[in-house]
Design a protein around this motif. Structure first.
Motif, PDB file in Angstrom:
ATOM      1  N   LEU A  17       0.820  -1.220   0.000  1.00  0.00           N
ATOM      2  CA  LEU A  17       0.000   0.000   0.000  1.00  0.00           C
ATOM      3  C   LEU A  17       0.847   1.260   0.000  1.00  0.00           C
ATOM      4  O   LEU A  17       0.338   2.361  -0.124  1.00  0.00           O
ATOM      5  N   TRP A  18       2.157   1.104   0.135  1.00  0.00           N
ATOM      6  CA  TRP A  18       3.058   2.237   0.180  1.00  0.00           C
ATOM      7  C   TRP A  18       2.643   3.248   1.245  1.00  0.00           C
ATOM      8  O   TRP A  18       2.369   4.407   0.973  1.00  0.00           O
ATOM      9  N   VAL A  19       2.567   2.740   2.484  1.00  0.00           N
ATOM     10  CA  VAL A  19       2.378   3.650   3.606  1.00  0.00           C
ATOM     11  C   VAL A  19       3.750   4.204   3.930  1.00  0.00           C
ATOM     12  O   VAL A  19       4.674   3.441   4.185  1.00  0.00           O
ATOM     13  N   PRO A  20       3.943   5.522   3.858  1.00  0.00           N
ATOM     14  CA  PRO A  20       5.292   6.042   4.075  1.00  0.00           C
ATOM     15  C   PRO A  20       5.779   5.787   5.502  1.00  0.00           C
ATOM     16  O   PRO A  20       5.103   6.152   6.460  1.00  0.00           O
ATOM     17  N   ARG A  21       6.908   5.111   5.593  1.00  0.00           N
ATOM     18  CA  ARG A  21       7.467   4.812   6.906  1.00  0.00           C
ATOM     19  C   ARG A  21       8.957   5.058   6.885  1.00  0.00           C
ATOM     20  O   ARG A  21       9.578   5.179   5.836  1.00  0.00           O
ATOM     21  N   CYS A  22       9.519   5.096   8.082  1.00  0.00           N
ATOM     22  CA  CYS A  22      10.949   5.342   8.217  1.00  0.00           C
ATOM     23  C   CYS A  22      11.725   4.156   7.623  1.00  0.00           C
ATOM     24  O   CYS A  22      11.452   3.010   7.945  1.00  0.00           O
ATOM     25  N   THR A  23      12.691   4.446   6.759  1.00  0.00           N
ATOM     26  CA  THR A  23      13.454   3.382   6.109  1.00  0.00           C
ATOM     27  C   THR A  23      14.377   2.670   7.098  1.00  0.00           C
ATOM     28  O   THR A  23      14.853   1.586   6.814  1.00  0.00           O
ATOM     29  N   ALA A  24      14.626   3.279   8.256  1.00  0.00           N
ATOM     30  CA  ALA A  24      15.529   2.663   9.228  1.00  0.00           C
ATOM     31  C   ALA A  24      14.773   1.878  10.294  1.00  0.00           C
ATOM     32  O   ALA A  24      15.228   0.827  10.728  1.00  0.00           O
ATOM     33  N   ASN A  27       8.952   3.355  11.783  1.00  0.00           N
ATOM     34  CA  ASN A  27       8.025   4.339  12.345  1.00  0.00           C
ATOM     35  C   ASN A  27       7.348   5.100  11.213  1.00  0.00           C
ATOM     36  O   ASN A  27       7.909   5.229  10.139  1.00  0.00           O
ATOM     37  N   PHE A  28       6.185   5.629  11.481  1.00  0.00           N
ATOM     38  CA  PHE A  28       5.565   6.472  10.468  1.00  0.00           C
ATOM     39  C   PHE A  28       6.338   7.783  10.357  1.00  0.00           C
ATOM     40  O   PHE A  28       6.943   8.240  11.330  1.00  0.00           O
ATOM     41  N   VAL A  29       6.313   8.348   9.177  1.00  0.00           N
ATOM     42  CA  VAL A  29       7.032   9.609   8.993  1.00  0.00           C
ATOM     43  C   VAL A  29       6.034  10.699   8.647  1.00  0.00           C
ATOM     44  O   VAL A  29       4.948  10.410   8.158  1.00  0.00           O
ATOM     45  N   SER A  30       6.410  11.928   8.920  1.00  0.00           N
ATOM     46  CA  SER A  30       5.554  13.024   8.485  1.00  0.00           C
ATOM     47  C   SER A  30       6.076  13.462   7.133  1.00  0.00           C
ATOM     48  O   SER A  30       7.280  13.538   6.923  1.00  0.00           O
ATOM     49  N   LEU A  31       5.179  13.691   6.209  1.00  0.00           N
ATOM     50  CA  LEU A  31       5.621  14.046   4.859  1.00  0.00           C
ATOM     51  C   LEU A  31       5.563  15.551   4.639  1.00  0.00           C
ATOM     52  O   LEU A  31       5.573  16.019   3.513  1.00  0.00           O
ATOM     53  N   CYS A  38      13.049  13.959   5.176  1.00  0.00           N
ATOM     54  CA  CYS A  38      11.892  13.795   6.063  1.00  0.00           C
ATOM     55  C   CYS A  38      11.005  12.649   5.594  1.00  0.00           C
ATOM     56  O   CYS A  38      10.316  12.023   6.396  1.00  0.00           O
ATOM     57  N   ALA A  39      11.018  12.365   4.293  1.00  0.00           N
ATOM     58  CA  ALA A  39      10.197  11.273   3.779  1.00  0.00           C
ATOM     59  C   ALA A  39      10.835   9.925   4.090  1.00  0.00           C
ATOM     60  O   ALA A  39      10.148   8.921   4.214  1.00  0.00           O
ATOM     61  N   ALA A  40      12.165   9.905   4.231  1.00  0.00           N
ATOM     62  CA  ALA A  40      12.864   8.627   4.399  1.00  0.00           C
ATOM     63  C   ALA A  40      13.089   8.256   5.860  1.00  0.00           C
ATOM     64  O   ALA A  40      13.294   7.087   6.166  1.00  0.00           O
ATOM     65  N   PHE A  41      13.093   9.240   6.750  1.00  0.00           N
ATOM     66  CA  PHE A  41      13.411   8.940   8.143  1.00  0.00           C
ATOM     67  C   PHE A  41      12.415   9.613   9.087  1.00  0.00           C
ATOM     68  O   PHE A  41      11.957  10.729   8.822  1.00  0.00           O
ATOM     69  N   CYS A  42      12.146   8.939  10.218  1.00  0.00           N
ATOM     70  CA  CYS A  42      11.296   9.540  11.240  1.00  0.00           C
ATOM     71  C   CYS A  42      12.118  10.598  11.988  1.00  0.00           C
ATOM     72  O   CYS A  42      13.338  10.669  11.851  1.00  0.00           O
ATOM     73  N   SER A  43      11.416  11.388  12.804  1.00  0.00           N
ATOM     74  CA  SER A  43      12.102  12.511  13.455  1.00  0.00           C
ATOM     75  C   SER A  43      13.202  12.031  14.400  1.00  0.00           C
ATOM     76  O   SER A  43      14.200  12.716  14.595  1.00  0.00           O
ATOM     77  N   VAL A  44      13.045  10.830  14.981  1.00  0.00           N
ATOM     78  CA  VAL A  44      14.075  10.304  15.878  1.00  0.00           C
ATOM     79  C   VAL A  44      15.320   9.935  15.066  1.00  0.00           C
ATOM     80  O   VAL A  44      16.447  10.279  15.421  1.00  0.00           O
ATOM     81  N   CYS A  45      15.107   9.220  13.958  1.00  0.00           N
ATOM     82  CA  CYS A  45      16.241   8.750  13.156  1.00  0.00           C
ATOM     83  C   CYS A  45      16.972   9.898  12.458  1.00  0.00           C
ATOM     84  O   CYS A  45      18.189   9.828  12.264  1.00  0.00           O
ATOM     85  N   ILE A  46      16.247  10.941  12.104  1.00  0.00           N
ATOM     86  CA  ILE A  46      16.889  12.081  11.438  1.00  0.00           C
ATOM     87  C   ILE A  46      18.023  12.636  12.297  1.00  0.00           C
ATOM     88  O   ILE A  46      19.067  13.040  11.792  1.00  0.00           O
ATOM     89  N   GLU A  47      17.815  12.587  13.633  1.00  0.00           N
ATOM     90  CA  GLU A  47      18.827  13.110  14.558  1.00  0.00           C
ATOM     91  C   GLU A  47      20.172  12.406  14.411  1.00  0.00           C
ATOM     92  O   GLU A  47      21.214  12.959  14.750  1.00  0.00           O
ATOM     93  N   SER A  48      20.147  11.153  13.944  1.00  0.00           N
ATOM     94  CA  SER A  48      21.394  10.376  13.880  1.00  0.00           C
ATOM     95  C   SER A  48      22.138  10.569  12.556  1.00  0.00           C
ATOM     96  O   SER A  48      23.225  10.031  12.373  1.00  0.00           O
ATOM     97  N   LEU A  49      21.567  11.310  11.611  1.00  0.00           N
ATOM     98  CA  LEU A  49      22.210  11.468  10.305  1.00  0.00           C
ATOM     99  C   LEU A  49      23.370  12.454  10.375  1.00  0.00           C
ATOM    100  O   LEU A  49      23.252  13.504  11.006  1.00  0.00           O
TER     101      LEU A  49
END
Ligand SMILES: [Zn+2]
Ligand SMILES: [Zn+2]
Length: 245
Positions: A17-24, A27-31, A38-49
């Motif tokens: 169904l292509w529900v956008p989720r964190c690739t890592a 988690n659901f992501v905000s688009l 922001c489409a590829a990572f959730c807000s928690v995972c973005i912090e680690s980039l």
């Protein structure tokens, strides 16, 4: 057919169904904003980039500590690679490492789209290519896994650059062993001659964009670029998702 655990069924359904989720971490992501990070990572995972940046080696993309100007690294001075540049938007680690490891075993179309977009998420300095090629998997590994994750990324990159994707010209000539236990010199030696390219009309004088998921010692992309240049490519540039620091 075995029974699937409910979680696996949900994951499979969500993939369809292509529900956008964190690739890592799934988690659901905000688009919001439509930004590829922001489409590829959730807000928690973005912090680690950790984005790659200067100072770096303009040839192999090695990032240096501290501040200063870009300069050619010792490896490239001693042994200049056949590729002209190597670029990755992120340092290998944290969520991007997690996403790449998951992608190796789960080639869901949404994952390859999300990760493909990430290739172009920072303003990389990319020469416009004539053709895009993935670093090939050895046929036996391909049979085992069923897909080559670099080819999925390369397909996205070719579409984004509006140039042909070529998965045939560059071939892996022998099975290479796991690189994990080898040091840099051993890797370079081990991979020498591991690739071959056909001197096709398409390759003659072409600018090739070579795509891999992650670049570590550059041993793999050095060997692949060497084969391409020997077969007639004018220039090879490397694009990957992440660069080992
Ligand atoms: Zn996440
Ligand atoms: Zn370098």
């Amino acid at each position: 057919m075995g029974t699937m655990a409910p979680k696996r069924i949900l994951t499979a359904l969500a993939d369809l169904l292509w529900v956008p989720r964190c690739t890592a971490c799934d988690n659901f992501v905000s688009l919001a904003g439509g930004d590829s990070i922001c489409a590829a990572f959730c807000s928690v995972c973005i912090e680690s980039l950790v984005p790659t940046g200067s100072p770096r080696c303009p040839i192999c993309g090695l990032t240096f500590d501290g501040v200063g100007k870009d300069h050619v690294c010792g490896h490239c001075l001693a042994d200049r690679p056949a590729f002209s540049s190597s670029y990755a938007p992120f340092l290998y680690g944290g969520a991007v490492k997690q996403a790449i490891l998951r992608f190796k075993y789960r080639p869901a179309p949404w994952l390859s789209t999300q990760l493909g977009r990430l290739l172009f998420s920072q303003d990389g300095v990319l020469a416009t290519p004539d053709v895009v090629m993935p670093v090939p998997s050895h046929p036996s590994r391909l049979r085992q896994r069923g897909f080559n994750q670099s080819a999925l990324l390369a397909r996205y990159a070719a579409a984004a650059c509006r140039v042909p994707l070529d998965t045939n010209t560059l071939r892996s000539t022998r099975e290479t062993m796991q690189q994990a236990g080898l040091n840099r010199a051993q890797r370079l030696r081990h991979l020498r001659g591991a690739f071959a390219a056909d001197s096709t009309p398409r390759l003659a004088d072409a600018r090739v964009l070579l795509v891999d998921d992650v670049v570590t010692t550059t041993a793999t992309v050095r060997a692949a670029a060497q084969a391409l240049v020997e077969a007639g490519a004018r220039r090879v540039d490397v694009l990957s998702l992440a660069r080992a620091p």
